[in-house]
Design an enzyme around this catalytic site. Structure first.
Site, PDB file in Angstrom:
ATOM      1  N   TYR A 167       0.829  -1.205   0.000  1.00  0.00           N
ATOM      2  CA  TYR A 167       0.000   0.000   0.000  1.00  0.00           C
ATOM      3  C   TYR A 167       0.869   1.262   0.000  1.00  0.00           C
ATOM      4  O   TYR A 167       0.619   2.212  -0.751  1.00  0.00           O
ATOM      5  CB  TYR A 167      -0.878  -0.060   1.253  1.00  0.00           C
ATOM      6  N   LYS A 171       1.001   4.128  -2.795  1.00  0.00           N
ATOM      7  CA  LYS A 171       0.613   5.502  -2.429  1.00  0.00           C
ATOM      8  C   LYS A 171       1.738   6.496  -2.709  1.00  0.00           C
ATOM      9  O   LYS A 171       1.480   7.643  -3.069  1.00  0.00           O
ATOM     10  CB  LYS A 171       0.193   5.551  -0.959  1.00  0.00           C
TER      11      LYS A 171
HETATM   12  P1  NAI Z   1     -13.480   2.834   1.364  1.00  0.00           P
HETATM   13  O1  NAI Z   1     -13.159   1.404   1.395  1.00  0.00           O
HETATM   14  O2  NAI Z   1     -14.751   3.294   1.970  1.00  0.00           O
HETATM   15  O3  NAI Z   1     -13.437   3.409  -0.125  1.00  0.00           O
HETATM   16  C1  NAI Z   1     -12.725   2.847  -1.184  1.00  0.00           C
HETATM   17  C2  NAI Z   1     -13.698   2.620  -2.318  1.00  0.00           C
HETATM   18  O4  NAI Z   1     -12.986   2.181  -3.477  1.00  0.00           O
HETATM   19  C3  NAI Z   1     -14.718   1.535  -1.991  1.00  0.00           C
HETATM   20  O5  NAI Z   1     -16.030   2.044  -2.148  1.00  0.00           O
HETATM   21  C4  NAI Z   1     -14.401   0.421  -2.990  1.00  0.00           C
HETATM   22  O6  NAI Z   1     -15.543  -0.311  -3.414  1.00  0.00           O
HETATM   23  C5  NAI Z   1     -13.778   1.211  -4.127  1.00  0.00           C
HETATM   24  N1  NAI Z   1     -12.940   0.358  -4.990  1.00  0.00           N
HETATM   25  C6  NAI Z   1     -12.047  -0.583  -4.605  1.00  0.00           C
HETATM   26  N2  NAI Z   1     -11.492  -1.175  -5.667  1.00  0.00           N
HETATM   27  C7  NAI Z   1     -12.047  -0.591  -6.764  1.00  0.00           C
HETATM   28  C8  NAI Z   1     -11.854  -0.762  -8.159  1.00  0.00           C
HETATM   29  N3  NAI Z   1     -10.993  -1.675  -8.635  1.00  0.00           N
HETATM   30  N4  NAI Z   1     -12.573   0.009  -9.010  1.00  0.00           N
HETATM   31  C9  NAI Z   1     -13.456   0.923  -8.537  1.00  0.00           C
HETATM   32  N5  NAI Z   1     -13.672   1.122  -7.212  1.00  0.00           N
HETATM   33  C10 NAI Z   1     -12.977   0.374  -6.344  1.00  0.00           C
HETATM   34  O7  NAI Z   1     -12.247   3.586   2.079  1.00  0.00           O
HETATM   35  P2  NAI Z   1     -11.856   5.131   2.129  1.00  0.00           P
HETATM   36  O8  NAI Z   1     -11.215   5.341   3.442  1.00  0.00           O
HETATM   37  O9  NAI Z   1     -12.976   5.991   1.737  1.00  0.00           O
HETATM   38  O10 NAI Z   1     -10.697   5.209   1.038  1.00  0.00           O
HETATM   39  C11 NAI Z   1     -10.677   6.123  -0.033  1.00  0.00           C
HETATM   40  C12 NAI Z   1      -9.248   6.349  -0.454  1.00  0.00           C
HETATM   41  O11 NAI Z   1      -8.551   7.073   0.568  1.00  0.00           O
HETATM   42  C13 NAI Z   1      -8.428   5.084  -0.684  1.00  0.00           C
HETATM   43  O12 NAI Z   1      -7.577   5.251  -1.786  1.00  0.00           O
HETATM   44  C14 NAI Z   1      -7.631   4.963   0.589  1.00  0.00           C
HETATM   45  O13 NAI Z   1      -6.459   4.202   0.402  1.00  0.00           O
HETATM   46  C15 NAI Z   1      -7.349   6.419   0.878  1.00  0.00           C
HETATM   47  N6  NAI Z   1      -6.955   6.710   2.244  1.00  0.00           N
HETATM   48  C16 NAI Z   1      -7.880   6.683   3.234  1.00  0.00           C
HETATM   49  C17 NAI Z   1      -7.494   7.002   4.520  1.00  0.00           C
HETATM   50  C18 NAI Z   1      -8.491   7.103   5.633  1.00  0.00           C
HETATM   51  O14 NAI Z   1      -8.101   7.580   6.716  1.00  0.00           O
HETATM   52  N7  NAI Z   1      -9.734   6.676   5.449  1.00  0.00           N
HETATM   53  C19 NAI Z   1      -6.097   7.278   4.866  1.00  0.00           C
HETATM   54  C20 NAI Z   1      -5.219   7.344   3.732  1.00  0.00           C
HETATM   55  C21 NAI Z   1      -5.647   7.049   2.471  1.00  0.00           C
END
Ligand code: NAI
Length: 298
Positions: A167, A171
């Site tokens: 990851y 990133k």
């Molecule tokens: P989340 O799991 O709610 O959102 C990620 C979304 O991406 C999900 O709805 C999932 O279905 C979708 N997804 C996964 N694979 C996919 C694909 N191949 N094609 C289309 N959609 C796909 O988690 P969150 O926290 O909202 O994450 C959003 C972004 O923020 C991610 O990139 C995560 O790594 C990043 N992030 C989040 C942090 C946090 O504190 N929540 C911290 C650092 C980064």
């Protein structure tokens, strides 16, 4: 607050917008007049499975609030999927102005136990996914002389975190992509920036403890909205954001130590000078850094 930042007629793709941060970004952009492609495969946190309804439900929320959006359930993780997502924007709204690369999955494991099935899907979704979606959009943005791209990086890669080599590498890879897009896009009024968010979502619900209450996803979206706007002053930059705090993360280079007859012992004896953080430069790009480099040698 005066002069609200509006998006009348601008077309935005938000990947992974079926929940968490992406949903929040999509809702905010749409509430300000953007026409939004809500992309989401709808899988689990580890990327397994799919639920075509996830994107549709967010579109329903946007529509109910008076906004305009279409659902897209292609995966970002293949070139075909990326092209199809951009095509959804073209078919529905005729153009694409904004790409928010947000889709993501987790497959954490300590490095000594990492296996290809834990590595490749993580690189495919976060890092290659941003390539697959941004590239066809970038081609359109160049033609129209306008574009805004936001990549979702993470402190896990920028600063390092146990169990997240896969990851973290993806990133930090996004930081490289963002910075080169900023260079290549400059002539075409295309700006690219990266965020390192911290928010309570299903991805973080087990690790934030009591802090989670302060970290609503809606506190990430104002930064994404600003970076996606015509008025955005920044490009090639990285921002830490969460709980209402926004700060810039920058890559600096110390003044360094110069010795035309450099030997390992010189480094042992001058290590403090090599690593002295009290004076540093913040190069905007490779050209900038080369200039600093050459000046130090002259
Ligand atoms: P989340 O799991 O709610 O959102 C990620 C979304 O991406 C999900 O709805 C999932 O279905 C979708 N997804 C996964 N694979 C996919 C694909 N191949 N094609 C289309 N959609 C796909 O988690 P969150 O926290 O909202 O994450 C959003 C972004 O923020 C991610 O990139 C995560 O790594 C990043 N992030 C989040 C942090 C946090 O504190 N929540 C911290 C650092 C980064």
């Amino acid at each position: 607050m005066t002069d609200e930042l509006g998006f009348d007629g601008k077309v935005a793709i938000v990947t992974g917008a079926g929940g968490g941060l992406g949903r929040s970004h999509a809702l905010m952009l749409a509430s300000r007049g953007a026409l939004v492609v809500v992309n989401d495969l709808g899988g689990a946190v580890d990327g397994t499975g799919s639920d075509k309804g996830a994107a549709e439900r967010v579109v329903d929320e946007i529509t109910a609030a008076g906004g305009e959006a279409v659902a897209d359930t292609n995966s970002v993780s293949t070139p075909e999927g990326g092209a199809a997502i951009v095509q959804t924007a073209i078919d529905a709204f005729g153009r694409v102005d904004i790409v928010i690369n947000n889709a993501g999955i987790l497959r954490d494991k300590a490095f000594h136990n990492l296996t290809p099935d834990l590595l490749n899907p993580v690189l495919d979704v976060h890092l290659k996914g941003a390539f697959h979606v941004s590239q066809p959009a970038f081609v359109k943005m160049r033609e129209q002389g306008y574009g805004r791209i936001v990549c979702t990086s993470s402190a896990a890669g920028i600063f390092g975190n146990f169990g997240q080599t896969n990851y973290g590498a993806a990133k930090m890879g996004l930081v490289g992509l963002t910075r080169v897009l900023a260079v290549e896009g400059a002539k075409f009024n295309i700006k690219a920036n990266a965020i390192a968010p911290l928010a309570l979502t299903r991805m973080t619900e087990n690790i934030l403890g009591g802090l989670g209450d302060k970290l609503d996803p809606s506190l990430i979206s104002p930064l994404v909205t600003f970076l996606a706007h015509e008025d955005c002053p920044a490009t090639g930059r990285i921002f830490s954001v969460g709980g209402g705090r926004v700060a810039e993360i920058f890559i600096g280079e110390t003044k360094g130590y110069v010795n035309p007859a450099l030997a390992a012992e010189h480094l042992r004896d001058h290590w403090e000078q090599v690593t002295d953080h009290r004076a540093y430069f913040v190069p905007e790009n490779l050209n900038d850094e080369s200039g600093i480099f050459l000046k130090a040698l002259s």
